[in-house]
Scaffold this motif. Structure first.
Motif, PDB file in Angstrom:
ATOM      1  N   GLN A 120     105.545  69.208  -6.362  1.00  0.00           N
ATOM      2  CA  GLN A 120     104.259  69.818  -6.194  1.00  0.00           C
ATOM      3  C   GLN A 120     104.091  70.831  -7.002  1.00  0.00           C
ATOM      4  N   TYR A 121     105.184  71.853  -7.120  1.00  0.00           N
ATOM      5  CA  TYR A 121     104.838  72.938  -7.925  1.00  0.00           C
ATOM      6  C   TYR A 121     104.749  72.649  -9.531  1.00  0.00           C
ATOM      7  N   THR A 122     105.838  71.696  -9.851  1.00  0.00           N
ATOM      8  CA  THR A 122     105.811  71.311 -11.329  1.00  0.00           C
ATOM      9  C   THR A 122     104.756  70.162 -11.760  1.00  0.00           C
ATOM     10  N   LYS A 123     104.403  69.213 -10.907  1.00  0.00           N
ATOM     11  CA  LYS A 123     103.712  68.185 -11.187  1.00  0.00           C
ATOM     12  C   LYS A 123     104.545  67.162 -11.882  1.00  0.00           C
ATOM     13  N   HIS A 124     105.814  67.450 -11.953  1.00  0.00           N
ATOM     14  CA  HIS A 124     106.714  66.461 -12.787  1.00  0.00           C
ATOM     15  C   HIS A 124     107.582  65.736 -11.685  1.00  0.00           C
ATOM     16  N   LYS A 125     108.120  64.655 -11.942  1.00  0.00           N
ATOM     17  CA  LYS A 125     108.944  63.811 -11.169  1.00  0.00           C
ATOM     18  C   LYS A 125     110.477  63.915 -11.441  1.00  0.00           C
ATOM     19  N   ASP A 126     110.843  64.045 -12.772  1.00  0.00           N
ATOM     20  CA  ASP A 126     112.413  63.881 -12.900  1.00  0.00           C
ATOM     21  C   ASP A 126     113.084  64.835 -12.469  1.00  0.00           C
ATOM     22  N   VAL A 127     114.477  64.428 -12.073  1.00  0.00           N
ATOM     23  CA  VAL A 127     115.519  65.404 -11.486  1.00  0.00           C
ATOM     24  C   VAL A 127     116.696  65.254 -12.322  1.00  0.00           C
ATOM     25  N   ILE A 128     117.438  66.201 -12.506  1.00  0.00           N
ATOM     26  CA  ILE A 128     118.539  66.287 -13.215  1.00  0.00           C
ATOM     27  C   ILE A 128     119.890  66.711 -12.040  1.00  0.00           C
ATOM     28  N   VAL A 129     120.765  65.789 -11.885  1.00  0.00           N
ATOM     29  CA  VAL A 129     121.818  65.826 -10.820  1.00  0.00           C
ATOM     30  C   VAL A 129     123.160  65.972 -11.551  1.00  0.00           C
ATOM     31  N   ILE A 130     123.880  66.585 -10.955  1.00  0.00           N
ATOM     32  CA  ILE A 130     125.393  66.578 -11.463  1.00  0.00           C
ATOM     33  C   ILE A 130     126.272  65.399 -11.076  1.00  0.00           C
ATOM     34  N   ASP A 131     127.215  64.989 -11.842  1.00  0.00           N
ATOM     35  CA  ASP A 131     127.586  63.878 -11.639  1.00  0.00           C
ATOM     36  C   ASP A 131     128.741  64.175 -10.452  1.00  0.00           C
ATOM     37  N   HIS A 132     128.803  62.884  -9.673  1.00  0.00           N
ATOM     38  CA  HIS A 132     129.689  62.842  -8.297  1.00  0.00           C
ATOM     39  C   HIS A 132     128.981  63.654  -7.204  1.00  0.00           C
ATOM     40  N   ALA A 133     127.643  64.582  -7.423  1.00  0.00           N
ATOM     41  CA  ALA A 133     126.971  64.926  -6.382  1.00  0.00           C
ATOM     42  C   ALA A 133     126.548  64.096  -5.223  1.00  0.00           C
ATOM     43  N   TYR A 134     126.744  64.907  -4.019  1.00  0.00           N
ATOM     44  CA  TYR A 134     126.300  64.263  -2.677  1.00  0.00           C
ATOM     45  C   TYR A 134     125.170  65.317  -2.069  1.00  0.00           C
ATOM     46  N   HIS A 135     123.717  64.768  -2.011  1.00  0.00           N
ATOM     47  CA  HIS A 135     123.015  65.780  -1.622  1.00  0.00           C
ATOM     48  C   HIS A 135     122.210  65.173  -0.110  1.00  0.00           C
ATOM     49  N   GLY A 136     122.772  64.120   0.413  1.00  0.00           N
ATOM     50  CA  GLY A 136     122.465  63.756   1.746  1.00  0.00           C
ATOM     51  C   GLY A 136     121.958  62.098   1.605  1.00  0.00           C
ATOM     52  N   HIS A 137     121.687  61.792   3.048  1.00  0.00           N
ATOM     53  CA  HIS A 137     121.772  60.298   3.355  1.00  0.00           C
ATOM     54  C   HIS A 137     120.463  59.801   3.465  1.00  0.00           C
ATOM     55  N   THR A 160     116.845  58.506   1.779  1.00  0.00           N
ATOM     56  CA  THR A 160     116.471  57.477   0.613  1.00  0.00           C
ATOM     57  C   THR A 160     116.312  58.291  -0.526  1.00  0.00           C
ATOM     58  N   SER A 161     115.487  59.171  -0.691  1.00  0.00           N
ATOM     59  CA  SER A 161     115.134  60.276  -1.666  1.00  0.00           C
ATOM     60  C   SER A 161     116.507  60.922  -2.213  1.00  0.00           C
ATOM     61  N   LEU A 162     117.601  60.924  -1.415  1.00  0.00           N
ATOM     62  CA  LEU A 162     118.628  62.047  -1.746  1.00  0.00           C
ATOM     63  C   LEU A 162     119.814  60.975  -2.222  1.00  0.00           C
ATOM     64  N   ILE A 163     119.665  59.824  -1.645  1.00  0.00           N
ATOM     65  CA  ILE A 163     120.764  58.852  -2.166  1.00  0.00           C
ATOM     66  C   ILE A 163     120.252  58.595  -3.786  1.00  0.00           C
ATOM     67  N   ASP A 164     119.100  58.596  -3.955  1.00  0.00           N
ATOM     68  CA  ASP A 164     118.593  58.113  -5.392  1.00  0.00           C
ATOM     69  C   ASP A 164     119.091  59.539  -6.157  1.00  0.00           C
ATOM     70  N   ILE A 165     119.471  60.606  -5.681  1.00  0.00           N
ATOM     71  CA  ILE A 165     119.896  61.771  -6.613  1.00  0.00           C
ATOM     72  C   ILE A 165     121.130  62.173  -6.348  1.00  0.00           C
ATOM     73  N   SER A 166     122.022  61.283  -5.451  1.00  0.00           N
ATOM     74  CA  SER A 166     123.508  61.514  -5.337  1.00  0.00           C
ATOM     75  C   SER A 166     124.314  60.214  -6.013  1.00  0.00           C
ATOM     76  N   PRO A 167     124.874  60.730  -7.274  1.00  0.00           N
ATOM     77  CA  PRO A 167     125.707  59.625  -7.957  1.00  0.00           C
ATOM     78  C   PRO A 167     126.820  59.189  -6.919  1.00  0.00           C
ATOM     79  N   TYR A 168     127.197  59.826  -6.281  1.00  0.00           N
ATOM     80  CA  TYR A 168     128.242  59.399  -5.295  1.00  0.00           C
ATOM     81  C   TYR A 168     128.004  58.398  -4.493  1.00  0.00           C
ATOM     82  N   LYS A 169     126.613  58.156  -4.261  1.00  0.00           N
ATOM     83  CA  LYS A 169     126.119  57.149  -3.160  1.00  0.00           C
ATOM     84  C   LYS A 169     125.548  56.053  -4.132  1.00  0.00           C
ATOM     85  N   PHE A 170     124.603  56.529  -5.074  1.00  0.00           N
ATOM     86  CA  PHE A 170     123.666  55.245  -5.850  1.00  0.00           C
ATOM     87  C   PHE A 170     124.408  54.608  -6.611  1.00  0.00           C
TER      88      PHE A 170
END
Lengths: 441, 441
Positions: B126-143, B145-155
């Motif tokens: 909302q703040y940036t009006k942008h969409k893309d996200v950089i995540v760190i390899d093997h990260a886990y940020h939660g269970h 839908t939106s967080l599996i998308d940014i969790s290489p450990y899961k997706f």
């Protein structure tokens, strides 16, 4: 924490300073500071008692001693995650399974209705291998990214409608597409779902789910025509999707006649997934997803673990069990039916008297009073509804409005709400409506 | 609930029948039934005491009497939503704000770390009006839908990588791209973030956020090189995105030196959003997002309400306040530093003795023992790690593994874990490693 208790203005000032302003207060012009509660009553810092007509989370009554006792006893023993075996988890799942059709026999425990609806979507997509979702107009399914996407109530004001989301008309027989004079509104509204499916199929889209609040709440306390769910489910099943019944607002005996609101549709209707939240833990953060063996197996076939840090912990389950015990022991479901019917009767007398009341609809302690500017046009009486809730607050009764026109007075009180409370509310409603009518003439 | 207490096999059978099999048990071949806990110890149905080396949720110790008391006292008074004013909410926000850089002065309360990370993404977008996200390899940020998308450990095991997700290399100086022999791994890893940004900009993509666990946990108990966050933040800021520090696993004094793990990077580093969960309520479902005024204002500028049914209720806040009180009163941050250093010393002696130990890394009570098949190649000793955790369980010590190779023994015990516990664990580790080495020869 602070040396002296803060007055309301000091608390408000700190709140404005520290809490995101997207988190709204009731009566933002003159918010209420609540410091205590009991049963259907809440108390402000000056000891004023308010009758709570809207908190469906405090399901068995605010601060119910049996819920508090269950929480405390389990807190003293153990509160850890569900990677260890514990009897509370299986006891709770077993007890919930007895309230549901046999087919819904697999459970997941979580912390909020939003988490439950998010998991329901994941289950539906993994099982069907499809993505698209049909939602009902004006629905609200939660505050998470994935749920704003499927909540017309929210996405219209935010990012707009995603290409995989399809909005079916609200099955509202008072103000909707097909009304009380239609010979078969259930089939007519279900056919609207079919039209959406047919159109999307032409564009090669594929459906994961139809998600429906068993009684649409934010949409204006709507009671879908009986038989609509069966017919809509048939259409979504033929398209390879599943039917998700969102019971977060209305489950756990509120409707009196049944334990679950989807059961109003008839014994032949069984959803594929049921989501539960709000009342489930009487305020403690608990939620649940119930589904079929087949859907659960498709979800686990990926080999990917589902872990929810707090979900299904022994304390949450003890609280959930206590809520079920109280509903049974205090016969709250029967009570809701009885008080709800009494309340509806009183309200119907008001309808005959006050032209502002367009429709009274309800079942058990889920009741809506639809206010209109004009009985023919049924145009929402938004300002009047706002005035009424503000006046009610001055009379120490808390209620609020729902519906896209914010003109439906909603009643979803704790289930211990009684006939005397109903009499009080209706007496005040009569008084306030009379005031309003006098001002108009 | 049941007439007689169930034995472990009966509980297990019911669990298999009723709970989704995606919800995994520790030691699935021979799971543990835990019925009680105290401090750093948990107890099974036969009264066996286990030392808990991994439950970072029971932060101030299992069943801490002060936490239980705070919960009970508030439960007796009031537990309702945050649409009314209440002092616990503002007290708690105020107390948390004192632990954070001044800029992070706006708070949202929720029920789980997953809900917190989901909101962080919404705020960033909302703040940036942008969409893309950089995540760190093997990260886990939660269970969710939106967080599996940014969790290489899961997706990687589910739907794959979305086009708006970009994976930066894990800043692991033991097994990663740039290692202990590199002259400036912080800059080198940050440059990888910049490379991703530059490449995506060529494709006209725009960045909302870089999200980083302040100490990557599931990725293998990693300690990013100091200065990496500052440099990576500079790159993401230049791209118009924000820096989200995920403190869900490691916040609240665990690392000893500081209250927050991002502070390890240096005083000049301030994230734009911080997310908190797990330890925050010692097991009670609470979570928090802290952010800047600017980001909060951009979020509320949409006019859309953020409402979280249970989030920020008086009970959750009372518990959160009690946890902060205990950390202070029992000086648990200093204790974590002291015990952690002692533990690390003992472990380093083991490294000299056992070729299976490739690396020992840690800070405070966040410690990883990286097991390798070969000191040169640093190839993960996965099977050996599994054997070791199983053997530890036989010795009544619970630990588990992390890292993509599941070869890193992780230690994240309740903060009351003491030097005697450390001695016991290291003694047993010595014994088990010696067993293993004997079997190999």
């Amino acid at each position: 924490m602070s040396a002296e208790p803060r007055n309301r203005q000091q608390t408000l000032a700190l709140r404005k300073q520290l809490i995101g302003s997207s988190c709204k207060l009731f009566f933002p012009e003159d918010p209420v500071k609540i410091i205590q509660a009991k049963g259907q009553y809440i108390y402000d810092e000056n000891g004023n008692q308010y009758l709570d007509c809207i908190n469906n989370v405090a399901h068995v009554g605010h601060c119910h001693p049996e819920v508090i006792k269950a929480a405390h006893q389990q807190n003293l023993l153990l509160n850890t995650n569900s990677r260890y075996l514990h009897d509370n988890l299986v006891d709770y799942a077993q007890r919930l399974s007895k309230t549901l059709p046999e087919k819904l026999c697999t459970f997941y425990f979580l912390n909020s209705g939003s988490e439950a609806n998010d998991l329901a979507l994941r289950l539906a997509r993994q099982y069907t291998k499809h993505k698209d979702v049909i939602v009902i107009d004006h629905a609200y399914h939660g505050h998470l990214t994935s749920l704003i996407d499927i909540s017309p109530y929210k996405f219209r004001n935010l990012d707009g409608q995603k290409e995989w989301v399809h909005v079916a008309p609200l099955p509202d027989t008072y103000r909707g597409l097909y009304r009380e004079n239609h010979k078969d509104p259930a089939t007519a509204y279900a056919n609207e779902v079919k039209k959406i499916i047919d159109k999307a199929h032409q564009e090669s889209r594929k459906f994961a789910a139809l998600i429906v609040e068993s009684l649409p709440s934010v949409a204006g306390q709507i009671i879908p025509p009986s038989g609509y769910f069966q017919k809509a489910a048939e259409h979504i099943h033929k398209a390879g999707g599943v039917f998700i019944a969102d019971e977060i607002q209305v489950g756990f005996g509120r409707i009196g006649k049944h334990f679950w609101a989807f059961q109003l549709q008839g014994e032949d209707f069984i959803p594929d997934i049921v989501t539960m939240g709000k009342p489930i833990g009487n305020g403690h953060p608990v939620a649940c997803v119930a589904t079929t063996k087949e859907i659960a197996e498709a979800f686990s076939a990926t080999g990917v673990e589902y872990f929810n840090t707090f979900g299904g912990n022994p304390v949450s389950c003890a609280i959930g069990l206590a809520v079920l015990d109280i509903i049974e022991k205090e016969e709250l479901q029967t009570h809701a039916l009885h008080v709800g019917s009494f309340f509806m009767e009183l309200l119907k007398h008001q309808k005959a008297k006050h032209p502002l009341i367009g429709d009274i609809r309800g079942i058990g302690l889920f009741i809506g009073v639809d206010l209109v500017q004009d009985q023919e046009k049924r145009s929402p009486a938004t300002k009047e509804a706002e005035y009424i809730t503000t006046r009610f607050k001055e009379e120490f009764i808390i209620l609020s409005t729902d519906g896209p026109g914010r003109n439906v007075l909603k009643f979803k009180p704790p289930l211990c709400f009684n006939t005397k409370d109903a009499e009080l509310v209706v007496g005040k409603l009569d008084m306030i409506l009379t005031e309003l009518e006098k001002r108009k003439t």
